[in-house]
Motif scaffolding. Structure first.
Motif, PDB file in Angstrom:
ATOM      1  N   GLN A 116       0.804  -1.215   0.000  1.00 24.87           N
ATOM      2  CA  GLN A 116       0.000   0.000   0.000  1.00 24.87           C
ATOM      3  C   GLN A 116       0.844   1.276   0.000  1.00 24.87           C
ATOM      4  OE1 GLN A 116      -3.130  -0.354  -0.446  1.00 24.87           O
ATOM      5  NE2 GLN A 116      -3.249  -2.547  -0.068  1.00 24.87           N
ATOM      6  N   GLY A 117       2.164   1.147  -0.123  1.00 26.27           N
ATOM      7  CA  GLY A 117       3.004   2.340  -0.096  1.00 26.27           C
ATOM      8  C   GLY A 117       4.287   2.145  -0.881  1.00 26.27           C
ATOM      9  N   PRO A 129       2.202   6.423   1.652  1.00 25.28           N
ATOM     10  CA  PRO A 129       0.970   5.761   1.185  1.00 25.28           C
ATOM     11  C   PRO A 129       0.632   6.133  -0.253  1.00 25.28           C
ATOM     12  CG  PRO A 129       0.662   6.755   3.360  1.00 25.28           C
ATOM     13  CD  PRO A 129       1.976   7.272   2.834  1.00 25.28           C
TER      14      PRO A 129
END
Length: 506
Positions: free
Chosen positions: A350-351, A363
């Motif tokens: 997610q990042g 992020p």
């Protein structure tokens, strides 16, 4: 006396009543009017109109347009409204106004509430004909040699003439279009396949409701794509290969009537008005490559598409954030029609880490926030495209990152996805294990390499960005069929585009 709307004057002016003395009825038009319209049409428009009328007068297959219209008129099949529909189908809106004294919108309103003169199958073929280049028709003729060895393959044959030949050989019919679909697949015209599939879908719905199939349903090309494309699974089993290659079925939706475009290039244009792409340059393309293997190819590709490319390599997170802020603050966005951002970096699911080694990462969700209307007013209502290549750094326990559609019952698939907030965002996120960099530190991303190749292809680049991504899905899938598990790519597409988007001037 009731005042009539001016756009309906043509109906009043051409309406007659026939009694026993032979005076024309409202179902007929004056011969002089047919002659006047025929004189205004060019050769290609005459061919289209003859094709549209082919089912209305099957006994006049070899007649010219004037003979066909005269015969339909005598048989009371050519009303003033029907004549306006024919002019509408060949996009002669000027004749609607000048000769029939009506407007395009009036004809469209009639077509949405009344039976049509022309079957949808004929309308579909004419629309496809208008969206094909001469070279593409030549390719179709070559591909069909195996099916029609006795057919006369003239080099100047039009697509409509080809369809007529195929109809005579019972190879093409309103409910028999697989051969044409296969040919379009071979020349990478996925947009035309989608037109045919929408036509079939409406025919099926019409059949379910016990209405006439293929004839006088809604216009065949009026598509309404889902705002969010379904994710595809990089770990698809062999049994789902056909599903992916024919994955356009997933995007079919109930069609919505739209108007035919009156101006601009007719090439590859659907009935939905696309995003405006006329500025020079088309927009800013921001490339941040923290790995260093893809920037050169991407910069050359998007510069060739007409973008002002800003390329940055080996940024840490702080510098990346400042770069995003600086680019979002540029006043040029007000004069440009789109924006593209490409990020290549190690990261988590997610990042991204950029060049930083010990950090929690930045992020991905926040990247697009720099370009929302609040943060970047110049991009309000304009398409914003993000292409992300993440090289996933393993954690203590390997997490399944498969985000492509799966055919089996794998319960370990991660279903959490990043959905763009706000309209006009196209988000393509590709993940692969960071170990691929250890095996070949100089090799580029297969995902980005394929994207660049597709955008450079003179035929594929004419497709919408959604159709181009469908081609990209197929290539990633084929790669994963033979790649080791740690080198398989997972690809996610989410978007909130509200119109069709072409990455060339429209």
């Amino acid at each position: 006396m009731v005042k009539r709307h001016s756009s309906n004057v043509f109906v009043d002016r051409l309406a007659y009543s026939r009694h026993s003395n032979g005076v024309m009825t409202a179902c007929q038009v004056p011969a002089a009017l047919i002659h006047q319209i025929q004189e205004e049409l060019d050769k290609e428009e005459e061919e289209m109109m003859v094709f549209l009328c082919r089912d209305l007068a099957p006994d006049l297959a070899t007649a010219d347009l004037r003979e066909i219209l005269a015969a339909l008129n005598e048989r009371e099949k050519l009303s003033p409204v029907g004549l306006s529909e024919l002019l509408y189908r060949v996009k002669r809106f000027d004749l609607l106004r000048r000769i029939l004294n009506t407007e395009k919108a009036t004809v469209e309103a009639h077509l949405t509430r009344s039976l049509r003169l022309v079957p949808d199958y004929r309308v579909l073929m004419v629309e496809i004909n208008e969206n094909l280049e001469k070279e593409e028709v030549g390719s179709l003729l070559f591909l069909l040699r195996d099916y029609t060895p006795r057919m006369k393959m003239a080099k100047d044959k039009s697509f409509l003439a080809l369809v007529i030949d195929l109809e005579k050989l019972n190879l093409v019919a309103p409910n028999q279009l697989d051969l044409i679909e296969n040919c379009f697949q071979s020349i990478h015209r996925i947009d035309l396949i989608r037109k045919i599939q929408n036509y079939k879908h409406k025919a099926l719905m019409s059949s379910v409701h016990s209405q006439p199939v293929y004839v006088n349903a809604r216009p065949a090309s009026l598509t309404n794509l889902n705002l969010i494309d379904p994710p595809y699974n990089s770990g698809i089993q062999n049994g789902s290969k056909e599903k992916l290659q024919n994955g356009l079925n997933h995007t079919l939706a109930e069609p919505v009537p739209m108007s035919i475009q009156e101006s601009g290039s007719a090439s590859h244009k659907g009935t939905d008005e696309p995003y405006r792409m006329q500025s020079q340059p088309l927009g800013i393309c921001l490339i941040i490559d923290c790995i260093g293997n893809d920037a050169d190819v991407l910069e050359e590709t998007f510069r060739g598409l007409g973008y002002d490319v800003h390329c940055h390599r080996y940024l840490n997170i702080a510098t990346m954030k400042q770069t995003l802020l600086d680019v979002a603050s540029l006043q040029q966005h007000r004069n440009y029609d789109s924006f593209i951002c490409i990020l290549v970096s190690r990261g988590s699911h997610q990042g991204i880490f950029c060049t930083d080694i010990t950090c929690s990462g930045f992020p991905l969700e926040q990247i697009k926030n720099y370009f929302t209307p609040d943060s970047c007013p110049g991009l309000l209502g304009k398409p914003k495209l993000f292409f992300i290549q993440s090289y996933i750094v393993p954690e203590n326990e390997q997490e399944c990152t498969s985000l492509l559609e799966v055919d089996g019952n794998d319960k370990n698939i991660v279903t959490k996805v990043i959905i763009p907030r706000g309209a006009d965002i196209f988000w393509s996120h590709c993940k692969v294990d960071a170990s691929t960099l250890e095996k070949s530190s100089t090799s580029c991303s297969y995902y980005l390499r394929c994207l660049a190749e597709l955008l450079r292809d003179p035929y594929i680049r004419k497709l919408t960005i959604s159709d181009i991504h469908t081609e990209l899905n197929g290539r990633v899938y084929k790669w994963n069929e033979t790649a080791e598990p740690c080198q398989q790519y997972s690809l996610l597409l989410q978007h909130t585009l509200t119109k069709e988007l072409f990455l060339f001037p429209t």
